[in-house]
Design a protein around this motif. Sequence first.
Motif, short mmCIF file in Angstrom:
data_model
loop_
_atom_site.label_atom_id
_atom_site.label_comp_id
_atom_site.label_asym_id
_atom_site.label_seq_id
_atom_site.Cartn_x
_atom_site.Cartn_y
_atom_site.Cartn_z
N VAL A 71 0.89 -1.16 0.00
CA VAL A 71 0.00 0.00 0.00
C VAL A 71 0.92 1.21 0.00
CG1 VAL A 71 -1.79 1.27 1.24
CG2 VAL A 71 -1.79 -1.24 1.26
N THR A 72 1.00 1.87 -1.14
CA THR A 72 1.95 2.97 -1.28
C THR A 72 1.41 4.26 -0.68
OG1 THR A 72 1.12 3.32 -3.51
CG2 THR A 72 3.11 1.97 -3.28
N PRO A 73 2.32 5.17 -0.32
CA PRO A 73 1.91 6.36 0.43
C PRO A 73 0.87 7.24 -0.25
CG PRO A 73 4.29 6.11 0.51
CD PRO A 73 3.77 5.09 -0.47
N GLU A 74 0.81 7.24 -1.61
CA GLU A 74 -0.17 8.13 -2.24
C GLU A 74 -1.59 7.72 -1.89
OE1 GLU A 74 0.33 4.99 -5.45
OE2 GLU A 74 1.63 6.00 -4.03
N ASP A 90 4.07 11.14 4.79
CA ASP A 90 4.61 10.98 3.44
C ASP A 90 3.73 11.61 2.37
OD1 ASP A 90 6.95 9.71 4.12
OD2 ASP A 90 6.16 7.70 3.83
N ALA A 91 2.49 11.89 2.69
CA ALA A 91 1.59 12.50 1.72
C ALA A 91 1.39 13.99 1.98
CB ALA A 91 0.25 11.77 1.74
N SER A 92 2.26 14.59 2.78
CA SER A 92 2.09 16.01 3.12
C SER A 92 2.40 16.94 1.95
CB SER A 92 2.96 16.37 4.33
OG SER A 92 4.34 16.17 4.03
N SER A 93 3.23 16.50 1.03
CA SER A 93 3.50 17.30 -0.17
C SER A 93 3.89 16.35 -1.31
CB SER A 93 4.64 18.30 0.06
OG SER A 93 5.88 17.61 0.16
N LYS A 94 3.74 16.85 -2.52
CA LYS A 94 4.09 16.05 -3.69
C LYS A 94 5.57 15.68 -3.67
CE LYS A 94 3.95 16.30 -8.74
NZ LYS A 94 3.60 17.16 -9.87
N GLU A 95 6.42 16.60 -3.26
CA GLU A 95 7.85 16.34 -3.22
C GLU A 95 8.19 15.23 -2.23
OE1 GLU A 95 6.46 19.44 -2.99
OE2 GLU A 95 6.90 19.98 -5.06
N ARG A 96 7.61 15.31 -1.05
CA ARG A 96 7.88 14.28 -0.03
C ARG A 96 7.32 12.93 -0.46
NH1 ARG A 96 7.68 14.62 6.46
NH2 ARG A 96 7.99 12.41 6.81
N LEU A 97 6.15 12.95 -1.06
CA LEU A 97 5.53 11.71 -1.53
C LEU A 97 6.42 11.01 -2.56
CD1 LEU A 97 3.13 9.76 -1.81
CD2 LEU A 97 2.18 11.33 -3.49
N ALA A 99 9.61 11.44 -3.07
CA ALA A 99 10.87 11.03 -2.44
C ALA A 99 10.69 9.68 -1.74
CB ALA A 99 11.34 12.09 -1.45
N ARG A 100 9.57 9.49 -1.04
CA ARG A 100 9.33 8.22 -0.35
C ARG A 100 9.11 7.08 -1.36
NH1 ARG A 100 10.52 4.47 2.81
NH2 ARG A 100 8.87 3.47 3.97
N ILE A 101 8.40 7.36 -2.43
CA ILE A 101 8.19 6.34 -3.45
C ILE A 101 9.53 5.93 -4.08
CG2 ILE A 101 7.17 5.91 -5.73
CD1 ILE A 101 4.72 7.51 -4.73
N ARG A 102 10.42 6.91 -4.32
CA ARG A 102 11.75 6.56 -4.85
C ARG A 102 12.52 5.70 -3.85
NH1 ARG A 102 11.23 11.66 -7.02
NH2 ARG A 102 12.22 12.70 -5.26
N THR A 103 12.41 6.01 -2.57
CA THR A 103 13.08 5.22 -1.54
C THR A 103 12.56 3.79 -1.54
OG1 THR A 103 13.45 7.17 -0.16
CG2 THR A 103 13.53 5.03 0.94
N ILE A 104 11.24 3.64 -1.63
CA ILE A 104 10.65 2.30 -1.66
C ILE A 104 11.12 1.56 -2.90
CG2 ILE A 104 8.48 1.04 -1.93
CD1 ILE A 104 7.21 3.24 -0.11
#
Length: 109
Positions: A71-74, A90-97, A99-104
């Motif tokens: 279940v991805t952060p978006e 992780d869903a607080s901003s598009k940039e942070r979202l 970044a987390r998806i790239r990490t995953i």
Amino acid sequence: YDVQRYNACVHRTLWTLEAALQGARDGLFAWAWVDEWDLAADDAGARKDPPFASTCTFAALRDAGLRVGLVTPELHSSSPSLLGGESHDDASSKERLFARIRTIAQCGF
């Protein structure tokens, strides 16, 4: 910490990694869904290090013969105000979202 805080809300369907691995050994299921809402490790707000959705978690589940879903952060960006006003960090901003998806993605998922 997710299990401790949210399991009653989801009819006890959240399991720890250890419980999921035991379930795999017992032949209870072939899939594990990884869903990380809490980025905190405790009530004091300490951050999990590493996060649950990590290379180690995915490897342990796969080594146990489980297929892994995530279940991805978006998805959490559309579920604000859970448990009295919380929203997913992780869903607080598009940039942070992203970044987390790239990490995953770097975890080999």
